[in-house]
Write a protein that holds these residues in place. Structure first.
Motif, mmCIF file in Angstrom:
data_model
loop_
_atom_site.group_PDB
_atom_site.id
_atom_site.type_symbol
_atom_site.label_atom_id
_atom_site.label_comp_id
_atom_site.label_asym_id
_atom_site.label_seq_id
_atom_site.Cartn_x
_atom_site.Cartn_y
_atom_site.Cartn_z
ATOM 1 N N LEU A 149 46.795 79.712 36.422
ATOM 2 C CA LEU A 149 46.380 80.105 35.072
ATOM 3 C C LEU A 149 47.513 79.892 34.071
ATOM 4 N N ASP A 150 48.752 80.120 34.494
ATOM 5 C CA ASP A 150 49.888 79.850 33.612
ATOM 6 C C ASP A 150 50.039 78.351 33.360
ATOM 7 N N PHE A 151 49.678 77.546 34.353
ATOM 8 C CA PHE A 151 49.748 76.095 34.168
ATOM 9 C C PHE A 151 48.876 75.634 32.996
ATOM 10 N N LYS A 152 47.805 76.354 32.765
ATOM 11 C CA LYS A 152 46.905 75.964 31.672
ATOM 12 C C LYS A 152 47.619 75.989 30.339
ATOM 13 N N ARG A 153 48.646 76.828 30.228
ATOM 14 C CA ARG A 153 49.389 76.971 28.968
ATOM 15 C C ARG A 153 50.487 75.917 28.824
ATOM 16 N N CYS A 154 50.881 75.291 29.929
ATOM 17 C CA CYS A 154 52.048 74.410 29.835
ATOM 18 C C CYS A 154 51.809 72.983 30.325
ATOM 19 N N LEU A 155 50.763 72.743 31.093
ATOM 20 C CA LEU A 155 50.506 71.390 31.569
ATOM 21 C C LEU A 155 49.643 70.619 30.579
ATOM 22 N N ASN A 156 49.760 69.321 30.627
ATOM 23 C CA ASN A 156 48.852 68.450 29.883
ATOM 24 C C ASN A 156 47.418 68.788 30.284
ATOM 25 N N PRO A 157 46.491 68.960 29.320
ATOM 26 C CA PRO A 157 45.110 69.344 29.667
ATOM 27 C C PRO A 157 44.462 68.422 30.695
ATOM 28 N N LYS A 158 44.721 67.123 30.623
ATOM 29 C CA LYS A 158 44.133 66.195 31.585
ATOM 30 C C LYS A 158 44.686 66.433 32.982
ATOM 31 N N LEU A 159 45.971 66.714 33.052
ATOM 32 C CA LEU A 159 46.592 66.980 34.349
ATOM 33 C C LEU A 159 46.077 68.287 34.935
ATOM 34 N N TYR A 160 45.923 69.292 34.078
ATOM 35 C CA TYR A 160 45.396 70.583 34.531
ATOM 36 C C TYR A 160 43.960 70.418 35.050
ATOM 37 N N GLN A 161 43.155 69.654 34.346
ATOM 38 C CA GLN A 161 41.786 69.399 34.784
ATOM 39 C C GLN A 161 41.775 68.653 36.113
ATOM 40 N N LYS A 162 42.676 67.718 36.256
ATOM 41 C CA LYS A 162 42.776 66.962 37.499
ATOM 42 C C LYS A 162 43.154 67.868 38.666
ATOM 43 N N LEU A 163 44.063 68.808 38.396
ATOM 44 C CA LEU A 163 44.469 69.769 39.424
ATOM 45 C C LEU A 163 43.259 70.531 39.958
ATOM 46 N N TRP A 164 42.420 71.004 39.036
ATOM 47 C CA TRP A 164 41.215 71.739 39.424
ATOM 48 C C TRP A 164 40.239 70.837 40.171
ATOM 49 N N GLU A 165 39.947 69.688 39.608
ATOM 50 C CA GLU A 165 38.930 68.822 40.193
ATOM 51 C C GLU A 165 39.331 68.341 41.583
ATOM 52 N N ASN A 166 40.585 67.966 41.757
ATOM 53 C CA ASN A 166 41.032 67.523 43.073
ATOM 54 C C ASN A 166 41.006 68.637 44.109
ATOM 55 N N SER A 167 41.185 69.878 43.634
ATOM 56 C CA SER A 167 41.207 71.005 44.574
ATOM 57 C C SER A 167 39.871 71.176 45.290
ATOM 58 N N PHE A 168 38.782 70.760 44.655
ATOM 59 C CA PHE A 168 37.473 70.885 45.287
ATOM 60 C C PHE A 168 37.344 69.984 46.512
ATOM 61 N N TYR A 169 38.166 68.944 46.572
ATOM 62 C CA TYR A 169 38.052 67.969 47.652
ATOM 63 C C TYR A 169 39.201 68.031 48.656
ATOM 64 N N TYR A 170 40.366 68.529 48.209
ATOM 65 C CA TYR A 170 41.556 68.448 49.054
ATOM 66 C C TYR A 170 42.159 69.802 49.414
ATOM 67 N N SER A 171 41.467 70.882 49.105
ATOM 68 C CA SER A 171 41.983 72.205 49.459
ATOM 69 C C SER A 171 40.821 73.134 49.775
ATOM 70 N N PRO A 172 41.096 74.277 50.366
ATOM 71 C CA PRO A 172 40.041 75.287 50.517
ATOM 72 C C PRO A 172 39.507 75.675 49.142
ATOM 73 N N PRO A 173 38.297 76.242 49.071
ATOM 74 C CA PRO A 173 37.711 76.605 47.762
ATOM 75 C C PRO A 173 38.347 77.852 47.158
ATOM 76 N N TYR A 174 39.663 77.873 47.159
ATOM 77 C CA TYR A 174 40.416 79.039 46.695
ATOM 78 C C TYR A 174 40.250 79.273 45.202
ATOM 79 N N LEU A 175 40.444 78.220 44.404
ATOM 80 C CA LEU A 175 40.394 78.391 42.956
ATOM 81 C C LEU A 175 39.030 78.868 42.478
ATOM 82 N N VAL A 176 37.979 78.242 42.948
ATOM 83 C CA VAL A 176 36.644 78.593 42.469
ATOM 84 C C VAL A 176 36.261 79.999 42.920
ATOM 85 N N LEU A 177 36.707 80.398 44.114
ATOM 86 C CA LEU A 177 36.393 81.751 44.584
ATOM 87 C C LEU A 177 37.178 82.787 43.785
#
Length: 232
Positions: A149-177
């Motif tokens: 959540l802190d990354f949202k304030r400091c990362l490039n919006p496109k990079l932050y979105q990429k972080l979220w989107e990639n997490s759905f495919y390459y990590s457990p569903p931690y963020l969405v849960l």
């Protein structure tokens, strides 16, 4: 006539043991006693152990504030009562111990190591190795979702979105849960247990939440991943 036995329980501080450090305060560990058919079992509170971890403390102005133990007791009692109510017709202390260990597990805590591996690799791949190392160390004292959540304030919006989107495919569903579990004015006790996942309505509310907020994600894969975590 078959005699019915009542199940009783209580939480208590086990003053027969040494005091333990609970976010800078010494206190006796929280224990639970469950009694049935004139027999009792005694065990350390799962939630007391869980919320003793440094990541469940708040840090304000250089001071550390741990969760309110009264809230931990409420969590503990809700788990105990859930298992008792679920097994009214076939209750036994052995069954209780098995289901306590099963339903008390926090899915968010279970998924954090897998998500950390993803996040560490993602940041390295994006040319941010020092941030990756910082996150690796920070995970010992902070919940990863709060870091993201802190990354949202400091990362490039496109990079932050990429972080979220990639997490759905390459990590457990931690963020969405974690996002699904967020509630206004929620205390430090941010957990999502197997018991929570099995509550009536959640299997309807979660798909609706995903479809509303992440419409491009394959819902079936998310639910399958959570169910796999539950049964692992």
């Amino acid at each position: 006539m078959e005699k019915e036995y009542r199940v009783t329980y209580k939480t208590y501080y086990n003053d027969r043991l040494k005091q333990t450090n609970f976010h800078g305060k010494l206190m006796y560990p929280l224990y639970v006693q469950v009694t049935f058919d004139r027999k009792s079992i005694f065990f350390k509170s799962f939630f007391f152990d869980l919320f003793s971890k440094p990541k469940y403390a708040a840090r304000i102005g250089g001071q550390v504030f741990g969760p309110d133990v009264k809230d931990i007791i409420k969590k503990e009692e809700s788990l105990v009562e859930f298992i008792i109510d679920k097994n009214r017709d076939n209750f036994s202390l052995d069954l209780f111990k098995t289901e306590y260990a099963y339903y008390g597990r926090d899915l968010l805590d279970m998924m954090e190591p897998g998500f950390l591996e993803y996040l560490y690799t993602f940041l390295h791949d994006e040319g941010l190795p020092y941030l990756a190392e910082t996150v690796n160390l920070g995970s010992l004292t902070c919940k990863l979702y709060d870091l993201v959540l802190d990354f949202k304030r400091c990362l490039n919006p496109k990079l932050y979105q990429k972080l979220w989107e990639n997490s759905f495919y390459y990590s457990p569903p931690y963020l969405v849960l974690c996002a699904f579990n967020e509630k206004p004015q929620q205390s430090l006790l941010k957990v999502f247990t197997v018991m929570d996942w099995e509550q009536p309505g959640v299997k309807d509310d979660f798909p609706a939440f995903v479809k509303r907020n992440y419409p491009t994600i394959i819902l079936g894969n998310l639910i399958k991943d959570i169910d796999n975590a539950v049964t692992s």
